[in-house]
Design a protein around this motif. Structure first.
Motif, PDB file in Angstrom:
ATOM      1  N   ALA A  44       0.829  -1.207   0.000  1.00 40.06           N
ATOM      2  CA  ALA A  44       0.000   0.000   0.000  1.00 40.06           C
ATOM      3  C   ALA A  44       0.864   1.258   0.000  1.00 40.06           C
ATOM      4  CB  ALA A  44      -0.930  -0.008   1.213  1.00 40.06           C
ATOM      5  N   GLU A  45       1.927   1.225   0.795  1.00 41.54           N
ATOM      6  CA  GLU A  45       2.816   2.389   0.864  1.00 41.54           C
ATOM      7  C   GLU A  45       3.610   2.546  -0.431  1.00 41.54           C
ATOM      8  OE1 GLU A  45       6.579   4.038   3.548  1.00 41.54           O
ATOM      9  OE2 GLU A  45       5.517   2.208   4.119  1.00 41.54           O
ATOM     10  N   THR A  46       4.045   1.434  -1.002  1.00 41.04           N
ATOM     11  CA  THR A  46       4.901   1.497  -2.186  1.00 41.04           C
ATOM     12  C   THR A  46       4.148   1.976  -3.419  1.00 41.04           C
ATOM     13  OG1 THR A  46       6.239  -0.312  -1.286  1.00 41.04           O
ATOM     14  CG2 THR A  46       6.507   0.163  -3.625  1.00 41.04           C
ATOM     15  N   VAL A  47       2.912   1.502  -3.605  1.00 41.86           N
ATOM     16  CA  VAL A  47       2.142   1.925  -4.784  1.00 41.86           C
ATOM     17  C   VAL A  47       1.250   3.122  -4.475  1.00 41.86           C
ATOM     18  CG1 VAL A  47       2.153  -0.405  -5.732  1.00 41.86           C
ATOM     19  CG2 VAL A  47       0.216   0.339  -4.343  1.00 41.86           C
ATOM     20  N   GLN A  48       1.311   3.598  -3.215  1.00 44.92           N
ATOM     21  CA  GLN A  48       0.530   4.755  -2.780  1.00 44.92           C
ATOM     22  C   GLN A  48      -0.956   4.541  -3.054  1.00 44.92           C
ATOM     23  OE1 GLN A  48       2.388   8.064  -4.819  1.00 44.92           O
ATOM     24  NE2 GLN A  48       3.990   8.251  -3.258  1.00 44.92           N
ATOM     25  N   GLY A  49      -1.464   3.468  -2.484  1.00 45.24           N
ATOM     26  CA  GLY A  49      -2.876   3.151  -2.659  1.00 45.24           C
ATOM     27  C   GLY A  49      -3.449   2.447  -1.448  1.00 45.24           C
ATOM     28  N   THR A  50      -4.613   1.897  -1.635  1.00 48.09           N
ATOM     29  CA  THR A  50      -5.290   1.113  -0.598  1.00 48.09           C
ATOM     30  C   THR A  50      -5.265  -0.353  -1.015  1.00 48.09           C
ATOM     31  OG1 THR A  50      -6.765   2.966  -0.108  1.00 48.09           O
ATOM     32  CG2 THR A  50      -7.447   0.785   0.661  1.00 48.09           C
ATOM     33  N   VAL A  51      -4.834  -1.216  -0.087  1.00 46.63           N
ATOM     34  CA  VAL A  51      -4.654  -2.640  -0.412  1.00 46.63           C
ATOM     35  C   VAL A  51      -5.399  -3.489   0.614  1.00 46.63           C
ATOM     36  CG1 VAL A  51      -3.002  -4.504  -0.802  1.00 46.63           C
ATOM     37  CG2 VAL A  51      -2.397  -2.158  -1.407  1.00 46.63           C
ATOM     38  N   ALA A  52      -6.039  -4.544   0.117  1.00 48.80           N
ATOM     39  CA  ALA A  52      -6.715  -5.500   1.007  1.00 48.80           C
ATOM     40  C   ALA A  52      -6.447  -6.915   0.521  1.00 48.80           C
ATOM     41  CB  ALA A  52      -8.214  -5.236   1.047  1.00 48.80           C
ATOM     42  N   LEU A  53      -6.261  -7.823   1.447  1.00 49.15           N
ATOM     43  CA  LEU A  53      -6.113  -9.239   1.131  1.00 49.15           C
ATOM     44  C   LEU A  53      -7.213  -9.994   1.845  1.00 49.15           C
ATOM     45  CD1 LEU A  53      -4.536 -11.649  -0.082  1.00 49.15           C
ATOM     46  CD2 LEU A  53      -3.230 -11.715   2.068  1.00 49.15           C
ATOM     47  N   GLN A  54      -8.041 -10.706   1.097  1.00 47.83           N
ATOM     48  CA  GLN A  54      -9.086 -11.525   1.701  1.00 47.83           C
ATOM     49  C   GLN A  54      -8.830 -12.984   1.356  1.00 47.83           C
ATOM     50  OE1 GLN A  54     -12.613  -9.791  -0.184  1.00 47.83           O
ATOM     51  NE2 GLN A  54     -12.897 -11.715  -1.344  1.00 47.83           N
TER      52      GLN A  54
END
Length: 516
Positions: A44-54
């Motif tokens: 999330a920090e590296t691509v400057q976005g919001t990340v979720a793993l389900q």
């Protein structure tokens, strides 16, 4: 030229950036950094976005879930498509399937950002999925290994618990599947190895490795610092003692050799020896074969008395009788809580079984003299079970039996009285009158407060006197168990305590255990 220089410069810059994120991502595969949640946070920090793993069931494992199209997510999770992209309302979303070990479905990694996914961002996402899959696979392998280790540990404990209740046939049957020949013996020793709670798993592994799995190694369910080892051979015992030598804060206590049916007795001996090991320079001790009171009593008379005392249990089914006797033996030797943990039952079950024995024997286990007498009978009963009948021993009904003998007569023999007088005389060498305090403390059921009221002193004084008596008598008193019961029997032998009011069994001879 300018364009060429600029192209070289851009390629070098991209290569340096790739090198940085690649190195950071690979760091998450190091043993100290294997955490899927940390990988998701890094992405999330590296691509400057919001990340979720389900996971494959839709549960969120890590990150923050962005708004997603449920139909796209379901398609990726079901494996119908490997990945999906969506953009709209100022957002760009990537969904990528994450392969799970031993699963027909997949988890989903969702990455949302405000700017479009360039080649660099796409590469980072795809490589991160590969790392996550590796971590999940490694985690499943580790978890499977732990489950196997736990199952093996539980099986070892189950075998020990069967031995504790004298079910040697079932114990051998269970052990034969994984450790053939382990219990192909009639006798064994029990050792208790003590270390720290934090280091116990490693200590147990070393015990297993040292003995070459020729011994039964069990994590003690009652004491977090203890490892219990049943050693059929002498070589294994020597190897265990050599093992603890160089280890700091590690001690070992061993029992005398006993039959497998007397594993509970051997365990009590090992615990007693362990207490001595704390004061030995080599940190090891074997249960001392000192003179025990039952060895000073006429064996024929003692066996007859034991049979009469325990006769109310003879009407029970064999399995029930063995279960009650084994539980009561451990319950008298240790606390109900410790006995319950060793046997793998609840403490209420231990108390219920002991209360049933109390009712059948018409005993009061709050009375230390009654506990000592029943403990004596139970130990004699185990010894009788281990000893085959001598050739020619009459067994037919109507065969003349030895005349009934009372407990008073058993304890009043010259050998027994001499032993008891010599033992208690040691207390007379202290000016604090330790003998008087110990007698009062036993008479009050081991309760310091009640003994203090009887003696007119402070309860702490009683405790200090009893503690001071332990090295003099070379027996543990405050911990209870066999050592304390021997001291109780000594007081009964010299007449310092009243004998417990218990019936003598189906012979109807009330004199066998009544007040004199």
């Amino acid at each position: 030229m300018a364009g060429g220089e600029d192209g070289v410069r851009r390629a070098g810059a991209d290569g340096a950036e790739d090198s940085v994120w690649t190195r950071e991502l690979l760091d998450h595969l190091r043993p100290t950094g294997r955490d899927v949640r940390r990988v998701v946070a890094w992405l999330a920090e590296t691509v400057q976005g919001t990340v979720a793993l389900q996971d494959d069931g839709g549960a969120l494992l890590a990150g923050t879930r962005p708004p997603m199209d449920v139909h796209l997510v379901a398609a990726v999770a079901a494996g119908r498509i490997a990945s999906a992209a969506w953009e709209g309302q100022g957002r760009h979303l990537r969904l990528v399937g994450v392969e799970y070990p031993d699963s027909s479905s997949a988890g989903v990694l969702a990455v949302a950002r405000e700017t479009p996914f360039d080649r660099r961002a796409s590469d980072i996402v795809m490589h991160t999925v590969q790392v996550i899959e590796l971590l999940l696979r490694a985690g499943e392998t580790t978890a499977a290994g732990r489950r196997l280790e736990q199952a093996t540990s539980d099986l070892r404990l189950a075998i020990l618990q069967l031995l504790m209740v004298e079910d040697t046939v079932s114990a051998r049957r269970v052990a034969a599947g994984l450790w053939p020949g382990l219990l192909d013996t009639d006798t064994a020793c029990v050792h208790v190895v003590e270390g720290t709670a934090e280091d116990r798993d490693r200590l147990a592994d070393e015990c297993i490795e040292t003995t070459g799995e020729r011994a039964l190694v069990v994590l003690c369910p009652a004491v977090d610092e203890h490892v219990i080892v049943v050693t059929p051979g002498e070589a294994e015992a020597r190897e265990l003692r050599a093992l603890i030598g160089p280890r700091p804060r590690t001690f070992i206590g061993g029992s005398a050799r006993q039959s497998l049916a007397r594993t509970a007795t051997a365990y009590g001996q090992a615990v007693s020896a362990l207490a001595v090991a704390h004061f030995r320079p080599d940190k090891a001790a074997v249960y001392a074969e000192r003179t025990h009171p039952e060895r000073l009593i006429d064996p024929v008379a003692l066996q007859g008395w034991t049979a009469r005392l325990l006769s109310p249990l003879d009407t029970l089914p064999h399995h029930t009788r063995a279960e009650l006797l084994a539980t009561t033996r451990l319950g008298l030797e240790f606390t109900a809580v410790s006995a319950a943990k060793v046997l793998g039952v609840s403490r209420n079950t231990v108390r219920a079984r002991m209360e049933r024995v109390e009712a059948l024997l018409k005993a009061d286990f709050t009375d230390l003299t009654a506990r000592a007498v029943v403990h004596l009978a139970l130990n004699i009963q185990v010894g009788l079970a281990d000893t085959p009948a001598a050739p020619g021993t009459p067994a037919a009904p109507g065969t003349p039996q030895a005349p009934p003998v009372s407990l008073r007569d058993l304890l009043s023999g010259p050998g027994m009285r001499t032993w008891a007088q010599d033992l208690l005389a040691r207390l007379g060498q202290d000016t604090r009158d330790l003998r008087r305090t110990v007698r009062a403390w036993i008479g009050e059921g081991g309760n310091a407060e009640r003994a203090a009221q009887t003696l007119g002193v402070h309860a702490q004084t009683v405790r200090e006197h009893v503690r001071s008596a332990e090295p003099v008598l070379e027996r543990q008193l405050l911990a209870g168990g066999s050592d304390l019961y021997e001291v109780v029997l000594a007081h009964l032998a010299v007449g310092d305590l009243d004998q417990p009011a218990l019936p003598g069994g189906k012979s109807g001879l009330l004199d066998s255990l009544v007040h004199g």
